[in-house]
Scaffold this motif. Structure first.
Motif, PDB file in Angstrom:
ATOM      1  N   LEU A   1       0.830  -1.201   0.000  1.00 63.02           N
ATOM      2  CA  LEU A   1       0.000   0.000   0.000  1.00 63.02           C
ATOM      3  C   LEU A   1       0.865   1.251   0.000  1.00 63.02           C
ATOM      4  N   PHE A   2       0.274   2.345  -0.441  1.00 65.14           N
ATOM      5  CA  PHE A   2       0.885   3.676  -0.412  1.00 65.14           C
ATOM      6  C   PHE A   2       2.258   3.684  -1.075  1.00 65.14           C
ATOM      7  N   ASP A   3       3.256   4.225  -0.382  1.00 66.88           N
ATOM      8  CA  ASP A   3       4.595   4.370  -0.971  1.00 66.88           C
ATOM      9  C   ASP A   3       5.535   3.241  -0.546  1.00 66.88           C
ATOM     10  N   ARG A   4       4.974   2.057  -0.349  1.00 65.68           N
ATOM     11  CA  ARG A   4       5.792   0.928   0.078  1.00 65.68           C
ATOM     12  C   ARG A   4       6.277   0.127  -1.128  1.00 65.68           C
ATOM     13  N   VAL A   5       7.475  -0.434  -0.968  1.00 74.08           N
ATOM     14  CA  VAL A   5       8.137  -1.198  -2.018  1.00 74.08           C
ATOM     15  C   VAL A   5       8.527  -2.548  -1.436  1.00 74.08           C
ATOM     16  N   VAL A   6       8.223  -3.638  -2.138  1.00 72.44           N
ATOM     17  CA  VAL A   6       8.609  -4.977  -1.698  1.00 72.44           C
ATOM     18  C   VAL A   6       9.877  -5.370  -2.442  1.00 72.44           C
ATOM     19  N   VAL A   7      10.899  -5.787  -1.670  1.00 68.94           N
ATOM     20  CA  VAL A   7      12.208  -6.102  -2.230  1.00 68.94           C
ATOM     21  C   VAL A   7      12.588  -7.528  -1.875  1.00 68.94           C
ATOM     22  N   GLN A   8      13.149  -8.237  -2.852  1.00 72.07           N
ATOM     23  CA  GLN A   8      13.739  -9.540  -2.571  1.00 72.07           C
ATOM     24  C   GLN A   8      15.245  -9.301  -2.462  1.00 72.07           C
ATOM     25  N   LYS A   9      15.781  -9.534  -1.265  1.00 72.19           N
ATOM     26  CA  LYS A   9      17.201  -9.272  -1.045  1.00 72.19           C
ATOM     27  C   LYS A   9      18.058 -10.257  -1.818  1.00 72.19           C
TER      28      LYS A   9
ATOM     29  N   GLY B   1       3.726  -0.105  -4.381  1.00 70.48           N
ATOM     30  CA  GLY B   1       2.396   0.427  -4.113  1.00 70.48           C
ATOM     31  C   GLY B   1       2.064   1.539  -5.099  1.00 70.48           C
ATOM     32  N   PRO B   2       0.858   2.091  -5.006  1.00 70.13           N
ATOM     33  CA  PRO B   2       0.431   3.136  -5.937  1.00 70.13           C
ATOM     34  C   PRO B   2       1.103   4.479  -5.673  1.00 70.13           C
ATOM     35  N   GLY B   3       1.605   4.699  -4.455  1.00 72.35           N
ATOM     36  CA  GLY B   3       2.238   5.969  -4.100  1.00 72.35           C
ATOM     37  C   GLY B   3       1.565   6.589  -2.896  1.00 72.35           C
TER      38      GLY B   3
ATOM     39  N   ILE C   1      -2.262  11.484  -5.508  1.00 73.75           N
ATOM     40  CA  ILE C   1      -1.269  10.412  -5.381  1.00 73.75           C
ATOM     41  C   ILE C   1       0.038  10.847  -6.043  1.00 73.75           C
ATOM     42  N   ILE C   2       1.134  10.694  -5.289  1.00 67.05           N
ATOM     43  CA  ILE C   2       2.473  10.942  -5.819  1.00 67.05           C
ATOM     44  C   ILE C   2       3.018   9.574  -6.224  1.00 67.05           C
ATOM     45  N   PRO C   3       3.139   9.301  -7.522  1.00 65.63           N
ATOM     46  CA  PRO C   3       3.545   7.964  -7.962  1.00 65.63           C
ATOM     47  C   PRO C   3       4.958   7.595  -7.506  1.00 65.63           C
ATOM     48  N   ILE C   4       5.176   6.314  -7.327  1.00 58.34           N
ATOM     49  CA  ILE C   4       6.487   5.790  -6.945  1.00 58.34           C
ATOM     50  C   ILE C   4       7.395   5.809  -8.175  1.00 58.34           C
ATOM     51  N   THR C   5       8.663   6.166  -7.965  1.00 61.26           N
ATOM     52  CA  THR C   5       9.605   6.254  -9.089  1.00 61.26           C
ATOM     53  C   THR C   5      10.303   4.931  -9.387  1.00 61.26           C
ATOM     54  N   LEU C   6      10.216   3.973  -8.468  1.00 56.49           N
ATOM     55  CA  LEU C   6      10.833   2.669  -8.688  1.00 56.49           C
ATOM     56  C   LEU C   6       9.875   1.755  -9.443  1.00 56.49           C
ATOM     57  N   ASN C   7      10.443   0.798 -10.169  1.00 56.89           N
ATOM     58  CA  ASN C   7       9.647  -0.161 -10.934  1.00 56.89           C
ATOM     59  C   ASN C   7      10.042  -1.580 -10.572  1.00 56.89           C
ATOM     60  N   VAL C   8       9.139  -2.517 -10.800  1.00 57.37           N
ATOM     61  CA  VAL C   8       9.437  -3.931 -10.608  1.00 57.37           C
ATOM     62  C   VAL C   8      10.637  -4.278 -11.481  1.00 57.37           C
TER      63      VAL C   8
ATOM     64  N   GLU D   1       6.053 -18.844   0.617  1.00 52.10           N
ATOM     65  CA  GLU D   1       7.242 -19.437   1.216  1.00 52.10           C
ATOM     66  C   GLU D   1       8.551 -18.773   0.790  1.00 52.10           C
ATOM     67  N   LYS D   2       8.477 -17.562   0.248  1.00 52.66           N
ATOM     68  CA  LYS D   2       9.676 -16.792  -0.078  1.00 52.66           C
ATOM     69  C   LYS D   2       9.723 -15.584   0.838  1.00 52.66           C
ATOM     70  N   GLU D   3      10.940 -15.186   1.224  1.00 53.69           N
ATOM     71  CA  GLU D   3      11.128 -14.057   2.138  1.00 53.69           C
ATOM     72  C   GLU D   3      11.321 -12.766   1.346  1.00 53.69           C
ATOM     73  N   TYR D   4      10.612 -11.732   1.759  1.00 58.22           N
ATOM     74  CA  TYR D   4      10.730 -10.412   1.155  1.00 58.22           C
ATOM     75  C   TYR D   4      10.844  -9.386   2.272  1.00 58.22           C
ATOM     76  N   THR D   5      11.278  -8.176   1.924  1.00 54.84           N
ATOM     77  CA  THR D   5      11.344  -7.081   2.881  1.00 54.84           C
ATOM     78  C   THR D   5      10.607  -5.890   2.287  1.00 54.84           C
ATOM     79  N   ILE D   6       9.779  -5.252   3.106  1.00 51.35           N
ATOM     80  CA  ILE D   6       9.008  -4.082   2.659  1.00 51.35           C
ATOM     81  C   ILE D   6       9.663  -2.823   3.222  1.00 51.35           C
ATOM     82  N   PHE D   7       9.882  -1.858   2.339  1.00 54.42           N
ATOM     83  CA  PHE D   7      10.444  -0.561   2.715  1.00 54.42           C
ATOM     84  C   PHE D   7       9.537   0.541   2.204  1.00 54.42           C
ATOM     85  N   ARG D   8       9.594   1.715   2.827  1.00 58.02           N
ATOM     86  CA  ARG D   8       9.006   2.899   2.229  1.00 58.02           C
ATOM     87  C   ARG D   8       9.972   3.329   1.123  1.00 58.02           C
ATOM     88  N   GLU D   9       9.431   3.888   0.056  1.00 58.10           N
ATOM     89  CA  GLU D   9      10.293   4.294  -1.054  1.00 58.10           C
ATOM     90  C   GLU D   9      11.391   5.243  -0.582  1.00 58.10           C
TER      91      GLU D   9
END
Length: 100
Positions: free
Chosen positions: A11-19, A49-51, A59-66, A84-92
């Protein structure tokens, strides 16, 4: 917003990252203990997320892409398991930078 995860959207300005996986074997074939590899500070964006919304509700769009390779902060983030995969969520704004 783009999403490479099934059944989960940030949600919002969050980004999911696979380390990235830490190297556990040297080029010469020597196995290293997990503690010796240090923290992994690089990862790949798998969902965004949408931003965030500004004061006007726009909405301020996120500048990062998948697929973007990013430099992560040493601390922070929220760990989550999806399929069953580990991810980490960060704010942009917590992402340190993007590799070109």
């Amino acid at each position: 917003a783009s999403n490479a995860l099934k059944g989960f959207s940030p949600l919002f300005d969050r980004v999911v990252v696979q380390k990235a996986v830490a190297e556990v074997q040297t080029k010469g074939g020597i196995m290293l203990p997990e503690k010796a590899t240090g923290k992994v500070l690089e990862g790949t964006v798998v969902a965004v997320g949408p931003g965030a919304r500004n004061d006007k509700g726009e909405i301020i769009p996120i500048t990062l892409n998948v697929g973007d390779r990013v430099l992560l902060p040493e601390y922070g983030g929220f760990k989550v398991s999806v399929d069953e995969k580990e991810y980490t969520i960060f704010r942009e704004s917590d992402i340190v930078g993007k590799f070109q």
